[in-house]
Design an enzyme around this catalytic site. Structure first.
Site, mmCIF file in Angstrom:
data_model
loop_
_atom_site.group_PDB
_atom_site.id
_atom_site.type_symbol
_atom_site.label_atom_id
_atom_site.label_comp_id
_atom_site.label_asym_id
_atom_site.label_seq_id
_atom_site.Cartn_x
_atom_site.Cartn_y
_atom_site.Cartn_z
ATOM 1 N N GLU A 114 0.673 13.288 -5.027
ATOM 2 C CA GLU A 114 1.257 13.210 -6.369
ATOM 3 C C GLU A 114 0.721 14.362 -7.215
ATOM 4 O O GLU A 114 -0.189 15.090 -6.777
ATOM 5 C CB GLU A 114 0.914 11.858 -7.008
ATOM 6 C CG GLU A 114 1.638 10.703 -6.333
ATOM 7 C CD GLU A 114 1.283 9.334 -6.866
ATOM 8 O OE1 GLU A 114 2.144 8.465 -6.838
ATOM 9 O OE2 GLU A 114 0.141 9.127 -7.295
ATOM 10 N N HIS A 230 5.092 9.073 -18.561
ATOM 11 C CA HIS A 230 5.496 9.347 -17.177
ATOM 12 C C HIS A 230 6.785 10.143 -17.234
ATOM 13 O O HIS A 230 7.713 9.777 -17.953
ATOM 14 C CB HIS A 230 5.687 8.045 -16.400
ATOM 15 C CG HIS A 230 5.728 8.257 -14.918
ATOM 16 N ND1 HIS A 230 6.774 8.883 -14.286
ATOM 17 C CD2 HIS A 230 4.836 7.955 -13.941
ATOM 18 C CE1 HIS A 230 6.527 8.943 -12.984
ATOM 19 N NE2 HIS A 230 5.352 8.392 -12.756
ATOM 20 N N ARG A 276 1.095 15.565 -14.868
ATOM 21 C CA ARG A 276 2.102 14.785 -15.578
ATOM 22 C C ARG A 276 2.351 15.237 -17.010
ATOM 23 O O ARG A 276 3.463 15.203 -17.502
ATOM 24 C CB ARG A 276 1.585 13.351 -15.593
ATOM 25 C CG ARG A 276 2.621 12.342 -15.463
ATOM 26 C CD ARG A 276 1.988 11.034 -15.221
ATOM 27 N NE ARG A 276 1.990 10.699 -13.816
ATOM 28 C CZ ARG A 276 1.557 9.535 -13.352
ATOM 29 N NH1 ARG A 276 1.075 8.644 -14.185
ATOM 30 N NH2 ARG A 276 1.615 9.279 -12.080
ATOM 31 N N HIS A 337 3.460 5.509 -20.603
ATOM 32 C CA HIS A 337 3.077 4.958 -19.302
ATOM 33 C C HIS A 337 1.629 4.501 -19.233
ATOM 34 O O HIS A 337 1.323 3.493 -18.598
ATOM 35 C CB HIS A 337 3.322 6.055 -18.255
ATOM 36 C CG HIS A 337 3.063 5.644 -16.851
ATOM 37 N ND1 HIS A 337 3.745 4.626 -16.234
ATOM 38 C CD2 HIS A 337 2.186 6.117 -15.920
ATOM 39 C CE1 HIS A 337 3.314 4.497 -14.983
ATOM 40 N NE2 HIS A 337 2.357 5.374 -14.773
ATOM 41 N N ARG A 372 -4.768 11.501 -17.420
ATOM 42 C CA ARG A 372 -5.109 10.810 -16.166
ATOM 43 C C ARG A 372 -4.335 11.400 -14.999
ATOM 44 O O ARG A 372 -3.109 11.557 -15.064
ATOM 45 C CB ARG A 372 -4.760 9.326 -16.273
ATOM 46 C CG ARG A 372 -4.952 8.578 -14.963
ATOM 47 C CD ARG A 372 -4.594 7.132 -15.104
ATOM 48 N NE ARG A 372 -3.180 6.941 -15.298
ATOM 49 C CZ ARG A 372 -2.318 6.622 -14.340
ATOM 50 N NH1 ARG A 372 -2.723 6.478 -13.090
ATOM 51 N NH2 ARG A 372 -1.040 6.443 -14.613
#
Ligand code: FAD
Ligand code: SIN
Length: 517
Positions: A114, A230, A276, A337, A372
């Site tokens: 990811e 997100h 992200r 998110h 994060r």
């Protein structure tokens, strides 16, 4: 009546369930959940858990990726502690019966990749990792004779004696009764606050109760301005921001504009696997620049059978909304998110208040810094759930005094419940419009002023009418919104998830933003 136990845990996501199971052979545990045991963000987690498991991976590499994504303000000690314990966390989950997806030949666990990770290190259960973890742990919790579960009960406020926490007032939702729970240790495992935004991938319970309870009790909150959006939630009026896992991009999915342009490489050399914050901001930029309602996520390079095998739940959900991912790109938008900031704790989840702990998303451990990294959150829940259990087990239970009962003699039944619904929507809309992916001094000031008026009305309502779960959540939501706005106003730079057009540069800062009670 006081309901007594050794440890009172509020919240039954990955963090609360892990803690309960690690304590229950030695302590009487009460576990509170405002819905059912498995109603949590945990249950919805898709991508998986990041851990150092592959031969070619190293603890140092996972640490460096996390520090980089955290954009200079992670607490390195917390990062090291979490990642050094990642393998043990996964082994514990496997011991608890969690089944992770194996490689095609069945000899090992399958790892996916990811955003921000330089290696394949995300272990998963197809695309429903959270469901597998939640269901497996909840089943064990229900079977343990030392754990008493109270579902559809909601924590209203913590009970303190000086600087020591002695339990909490808990609302039984079916009857409206507020009960007194006392305990030697109280733990907040209440998850995040993304419901403060109008569009969110989170379930309804993510109203930020734990942050508000802890702050009212006198705990410091840190880094509340870092709200993660997100990048890829399904754009459809009925889809409720259904998440399309970042693991899709790990398996080659490409973000495109409606004319087919793959735009991410214009923003970052890592393209679709940039972290992200960068991907969400790039989408936001493109949507605003071209007046788009969404961008597209294109997985059409992959065979239908491969998508169905790797992402069965996502494939079926998209199909139910009319999108066969193997044939057509899917419309996506960013949605709130994850709450990176939280209640300040040490490496065992201890807060500023004696005998009060916070673990999981509600806590600020320093792991995430300004952003994060994907799949580090479930890891934090398991590692800190276990760490808190160890410290609590080393601490003797106290003699629990009788605590005062909840006093509702001064309030009457509400005559205007519409005020609650109306203000719910106002707060969430205002946070989305003014405190979203891109911020400015003017927008934050406008948000603060509008929120103050809403807050005054909500407080007045709270003190004069009988409390309901909606009212309690709304009060918490407005208080968390206030903390987020204040933190965003305090940070005079752009870093990680906090981007301000008035302070576009990163300054030479290393400390978190701290809100003191
Ligand atoms: P939660 O799982 O949110 O649980 C909170 C619990 O507290 C719930 O039981 C709730 O009912 C209870 N609660 C809250 N307030 C009260 C109250 N006042 N009284 C009583 N009970 C209360 N992270 C990853 O690492 N990997 C992923 O693949 C991933 N995918 C995700 C996908 C989605 C759609 C979402 C929403 C999140 C995802 N995340 C992922 C993030 C991760 O799931 C969460 O950060 C994590 O599960 C939080 O766990 P938790 O135990 O702290 O809280
Ligand atoms: C996802 O599957 O994209 C979510 C992963 C995460 O939030 O960590």
């Amino acid at each position: 009546m006081n309901i007594k136990s050794d440890v009172l845990i509020v919240g039954s996501g990955a963090a609360g369930l892990t803690l309960a199971l690690n304590l229950a052979d030695h302590r009487k545990v009460t576990l509170i959940s405002k819905e059912t045991l498995v109603d949590s963000s945990t249950w919805y987690a898709q991508g998986g858990i990041a851990a150092v498991l592959a031969k070619e991976d190293t603890v140092e590499s996972h640490i460096q990726d996390t520090l980089k994504v955290g954009d200079g303000i992670c607490d390195e000690q917390a990062v090291r502690f979490t990642i050094e314990n990642s393998k043990a966390a996964i082994e514990w989950l496997i011991d608890m019966g969690v089944e992770f997806t194996r490689t095609a030949d069945g000899t090992d666990y399958h790892l996916t990749q990811e955003g921000g990770h330089s290696q394949r290190r995300v272990i998963h259960s197809d695309d429903t990792t959270g469901r597998e973890i939640s269901d497996s742990l909840a089943q064990r919790v229900r079977q343990h004779q030392n754990i008493t579960v109270y579902e559809k009960h909601l924590a209203v406020d913590l009970i303190k004696d000086g600087e020591r926490c002695l339990g909490a007032y808990i609302l039984e939702r079916a009857t409206g009764l507020i009960k007194t729970f006392s305990a030697s240790h109280t733990v907040l495992a209440t998850g995040g606050a993304s419901k403060v935004y109008f569009y969110t991938s989170n379930p309804d319970g993510a109203s930020g109760d734990g942050y508000a309870l802890a702050a009212r009790a006198g705990c410091r909150l840190a880094n509340m301005e870092f709200n993660q959006f997100h990048p890829t939630c399904l754009y459809h009026p009925q889809a409720k921001s259904f998440l399309l896992s970042e693991a899709l991009r790990g398996e080659g999915a490409i973000l495109r504009l409606p004319d087919g342009e793959a735009f991410m490489e214009r923003f970052d050399v890592r393209g679709d696997l940039a972290s992200r914050d960068i991907v969400a901001r790039s989408i936001d930029f493109e949507m605003k620049r071209s007046g788009l309602n969404h961008v597209m996520l294109d997985m059409t390079h992959a065979d239908k059978s491969v998508i169905q095998q790797k992402f069965p739940s996502i494939f079926e959900t998209c199909l139910s909304f009319g999108y066969d991912m193997s044939k057509v790109p899917v419309p996506v938008v960013p949605a709130a998110h994850y709450t990176c900031g939280g209640v300040m704790v040490d490496l065992s989840g201890k807060t500023d208040i004696d005998r009060l702990y916070a673990i999981g998303e509600v806590s600020y451990t320093g792991l995430h810094g300004a952003n994060r990294m994907a799949s580090n959150s479930l890891l934090e829940c398991i590692v800190f759930g276990k760490a808190a259990a160890e410290v609590i087990l080393n601490d003797d239970p106290i003699d629990q005094p009788e605590l005062p009962l909840w006093d509702s003699s001064m309030v009457v039944e509400s005559d205007e419940k519409i005020i609650v619904n109306h203000n719910w929507n106002l707060v969430r809309r205002l946070m989305w419009d003014y405190v979203g992916i891109v911020r400015s001094n003017k927008r934050l000031a406008k948000a603060a002023a509008e929120l103050a008026a809403i807050q005054a009305e909500v407080e007045d309502y709270y003190w004069n009418f009988s409390v309901t779960s909606d009212l309690i959540e709304l009060r918490n939501l407005t208080q968390v919104a206030e903390h987020i706005i204040k933190s965003a106003q305090l940070r005079k730079e752009s870093r990680g998830l906090h981007f301000s057009i008035d302070h576009p540069k990163k300054m030479n800062l290393t400390e978190p933003t701290v809100i003191k009670p």
